[in-house]
Scaffold this motif. Sequence first.
Motif, PDB file in Angstrom:
ATOM      1  N   GLU A  18      -8.811   4.998  -1.483  1.00 43.35           N
ATOM      2  CA  GLU A  18      -8.538   5.559  -0.138  1.00 43.35           C
ATOM      3  C   GLU A  18      -8.764   4.573   0.997  1.00 43.35           C
ATOM      4  O   GLU A  18      -8.009   4.510   1.945  1.00 43.35           O
ATOM      5  N   ASP A  19      -9.860   3.806   0.909  1.00 43.10           N
ATOM      6  CA  ASP A  19     -10.234   2.909   2.007  1.00 43.10           C
ATOM      7  C   ASP A  19      -9.386   1.646   2.064  1.00 43.10           C
ATOM      8  O   ASP A  19      -9.539   0.832   2.976  1.00 43.10           O
ATOM      9  N   ALA A  20      -8.508   1.469   1.072  1.00 43.95           N
ATOM     10  CA  ALA A  20      -7.692   0.253   1.051  1.00 43.95           C
ATOM     11  C   ALA A  20      -6.585   0.304   2.098  1.00 43.95           C
ATOM     12  O   ALA A  20      -5.954  -0.709   2.387  1.00 43.95           O
ATOM     13  N   ILE A  21      -6.373   1.464   2.662  1.00 42.70           N
ATOM     14  CA  ILE A  21      -5.270   1.580   3.613  1.00 42.70           C
ATOM     15  C   ILE A  21      -5.659   1.042   4.988  1.00 42.70           C
ATOM     16  O   ILE A  21      -4.863   0.380   5.651  1.00 42.70           O
ATOM     17  N   PHE A  22      -6.922   1.278   5.403  1.00 40.26           N
ATOM     18  CA  PHE A  22      -7.296   0.986   6.797  1.00 40.26           C
ATOM     19  C   PHE A  22      -7.075  -0.463   7.243  1.00 40.26           C
ATOM     20  O   PHE A  22      -6.447  -0.674   8.284  1.00 40.26           O
ATOM     21  N   PRO A  23      -7.573  -1.475   6.506  1.00 40.43           N
ATOM     22  CA  PRO A  23      -7.389  -2.843   7.015  1.00 40.43           C
ATOM     23  C   PRO A  23      -5.915  -3.234   7.214  1.00 40.43           C
ATOM     24  O   PRO A  23      -5.545  -3.717   8.274  1.00 40.43           O
ATOM     25  N   VAL A  24      -5.085  -3.001   6.211  1.00 46.78           N
ATOM     26  CA  VAL A  24      -3.678  -3.426   6.344  1.00 46.78           C
ATOM     27  C   VAL A  24      -2.897  -2.539   7.313  1.00 46.78           C
ATOM     28  O   VAL A  24      -1.971  -2.994   7.972  1.00 46.78           O
ATOM     29  N   ARG A  25      -3.328  -1.315   7.413  1.00 48.96           N
ATOM     30  CA  ARG A  25      -2.633  -0.398   8.320  1.00 48.96           C
ATOM     31  C   ARG A  25      -2.756  -0.897   9.758  1.00 48.96           C
ATOM     32  O   ARG A  25      -1.798  -0.894  10.521  1.00 48.96           O
ATOM     33  N   LYS A  26      -3.957  -1.349  10.096  1.00 49.75           N
ATOM     34  CA  LYS A  26      -4.198  -1.889  11.439  1.00 49.75           C
ATOM     35  C   LYS A  26      -3.246  -3.042  11.731  1.00 49.75           C
ATOM     36  O   LYS A  26      -2.744  -3.183  12.831  1.00 49.75           O
ATOM     37  N   ALA A  27      -3.050  -3.894  10.734  1.00 54.08           N
ATOM     38  CA  ALA A  27      -2.232  -5.087  10.925  1.00 54.08           C
ATOM     39  C   ALA A  27      -0.763  -4.838  10.576  1.00 54.08           C
ATOM     40  O   ALA A  27       0.052  -5.743  10.652  1.00 54.08           O
ATOM     41  N   GLU A  28      -0.446  -3.604  10.195  1.00 54.81           N
ATOM     42  CA  GLU A  28       0.915  -3.223   9.788  1.00 54.81           C
ATOM     43  C   GLU A  28       1.470  -4.130   8.678  1.00 54.81           C
ATOM     44  O   GLU A  28       2.624  -4.538   8.704  1.00 54.81           O
ATOM     45  N   ILE A  29       0.623  -4.455   7.721  1.00 62.26           N
ATOM     46  CA  ILE A  29       1.069  -5.235   6.556  1.00 62.26           C
ATOM     47  C   ILE A  29       1.447  -4.237   5.458  1.00 62.26           C
ATOM     48  O   ILE A  29       0.626  -3.396   5.092  1.00 62.26           O
ATOM     49  N   PRO A  30       2.656  -4.301   4.936  1.00 66.22           N
ATOM     50  CA  PRO A  30       3.016  -3.349   3.879  1.00 66.22           C
ATOM     51  C   PRO A  30       2.272  -3.614   2.572  1.00 66.22           C
ATOM     52  O   PRO A  30       1.918  -4.749   2.273  1.00 66.22           O
ATOM     53  N   ILE A  31       2.053  -2.528   1.823  1.00 65.95           N
ATOM     54  CA  ILE A  31       1.455  -2.644   0.489  1.00 65.95           C
ATOM     55  C   ILE A  31       2.542  -2.296  -0.520  1.00 65.95           C
ATOM     56  O   ILE A  31       3.240  -1.296  -0.352  1.00 65.95           O
ATOM     57  N   ASN A  32       2.679  -3.103  -1.541  1.00 63.58           N
ATOM     58  CA  ASN A  32       3.629  -2.776  -2.604  1.00 63.58           C
ATOM     59  C   ASN A  32       2.846  -2.507  -3.890  1.00 63.58           C
ATOM     60  O   ASN A  32       2.150  -3.382  -4.389  1.00 63.58           O
ATOM     61  N   ILE A  33       2.926  -1.264  -4.374  1.00 68.16           N
ATOM     62  CA  ILE A  33       2.283  -0.922  -5.643  1.00 68.16           C
ATOM     63  C   ILE A  33       3.245  -1.336  -6.758  1.00 68.16           C
ATOM     64  O   ILE A  33       4.404  -0.907  -6.771  1.00 68.16           O
ATOM     65  N   LYS A  34       2.781  -2.186  -7.662  1.00 63.25           N
ATOM     66  CA  LYS A  34       3.655  -2.705  -8.717  1.00 63.25           C
ATOM     67  C   LYS A  34       3.008  -2.556 -10.094  1.00 63.25           C
ATOM     68  O   LYS A  34       1.789  -2.470 -10.211  1.00 63.25           O
TER      69      LYS A  34
END
Length: 325
Positions: A246-262
Motif C-alpha cells: 500500500e505505501d509504495a504508491i505515495f513516493p512515486v505518486r507525488k512525483a507522478e512517476i508511473p509504476i508498471n507491474i510486470k
Amino acid sequence: MKKVVKFGGSSLANAEQFQKVADIIRADEARRYVIPSAPGKRFSSDIKVTDMLYECYDIAESGKKFTAKLDKIKERYNEIIKGLGLELSLDDEFQVIHENFEKKAGSNYAASRGEYLNGIIMANYLGYEFVDAAEVIFFDENGNFDEVKTDKKLADRLKDTEKAVVPGFYGAKPDGSVKTFSRGGSDVTGSIVAKAIQADLYENWTDVSGFLVTDPRIIENPEVIETITYRELRELAYMGATVLHEDAIFPVRKAEIPINIKNTNAPQEKGTLIVAHTCHKPKYTITGIAGKKGFAAINIEKDMMNAEIGFGRKVLGIFEENDIS
Ligand code: ASP
C-alpha cells in the motif's frame, strides 16, 4: 531514460529465477537501479528466507543454539551462487551476522539480512555497484521514514552511479541501527528510489501479470487491468488487492512517476501501468472490482437531526467508543 526495477522474492528464489531477472535487466539499458527482495519460496511448501531469518533470530534471542538454522539460510544463498557459477563467498558476511545475532542486534536487523545478502549476489552477478540501503534510506529516532534526509542522500549517492543494486525492505535510524518497513516493504524502497532519482518509470516485477479486474478465486479468468490511476489503486488495495505494498504508491505518486507491474515469468506481457491520470478514454468504465467481508451499512433516521448541532459527531462517536473504524 532511467528506470528503477524491483524484483520480488519469487523472482529471486533460485539461480534459474536470477537468470531470468538478469536477462530482463540486460534487455534494457535504462534499467539502471535494481531493488531486490530476499529469496522467496521455490515451491509452495517452501519457506521464505525472511521467515527463516525471523525464526533463527528468535532462537538466538532466547539464548539457544542457532548455528544450524543459520547454516540452512546460508545454504539457500550458496545454492544460488553455485547455480549462477559465481566466484563469490558470503562466509565473512555470515560470520558478522552470527556475531550480531549473538549480540542480539534485533529482529529488524535479522530480517534485513535477506535483502542485504541477495543484493550482494545480484550486484556481483550483474556487475552493478552495491549500495547498502542503510547508507541511503533513513528513519527518525521514532522509526518513522525520514523522507527529506533519504531523498537528499539517495540523490547524492546515485548521481554519479551509472548502475546500482540497492537492497529493498530496510534502512537505518539515526543511531545506525537497522530498521525495516512492514512486510513486503521492498516495494516501498523501489518507490522511494524512483522518486529520489526522478526515474521515468518504476517497474515492479513479480509473479503475476498485473492487477486483475477482480478476484480470480471468485470469477474465472478475469482480465488484467491495463491502466489504473494511483487513486483507483488505493481503493482496490484498501479492499484487499495485494499485488503491491500500500505505501509504495505515495513516493512515486507525488512525483507522478508511473509504476508498471510486470511478470518475471512472462516478461512479454504488458502488465498493469499505474499512472496519475488517464488521458485516453478507458476501455471499460469500471476499472476493477474488489470487496471485503464484514462491512456494514448503517442507516439512521430521526426527525430534525439537521437542526441539532453536533448530531453527526455524537452518532459517529459511538463507533469510536466501540472501536469500530
Ligand atoms: N523480504 C521481505 C518480506 O518477506 C520484504 C519484501 O519481500 O518486500 O516481507
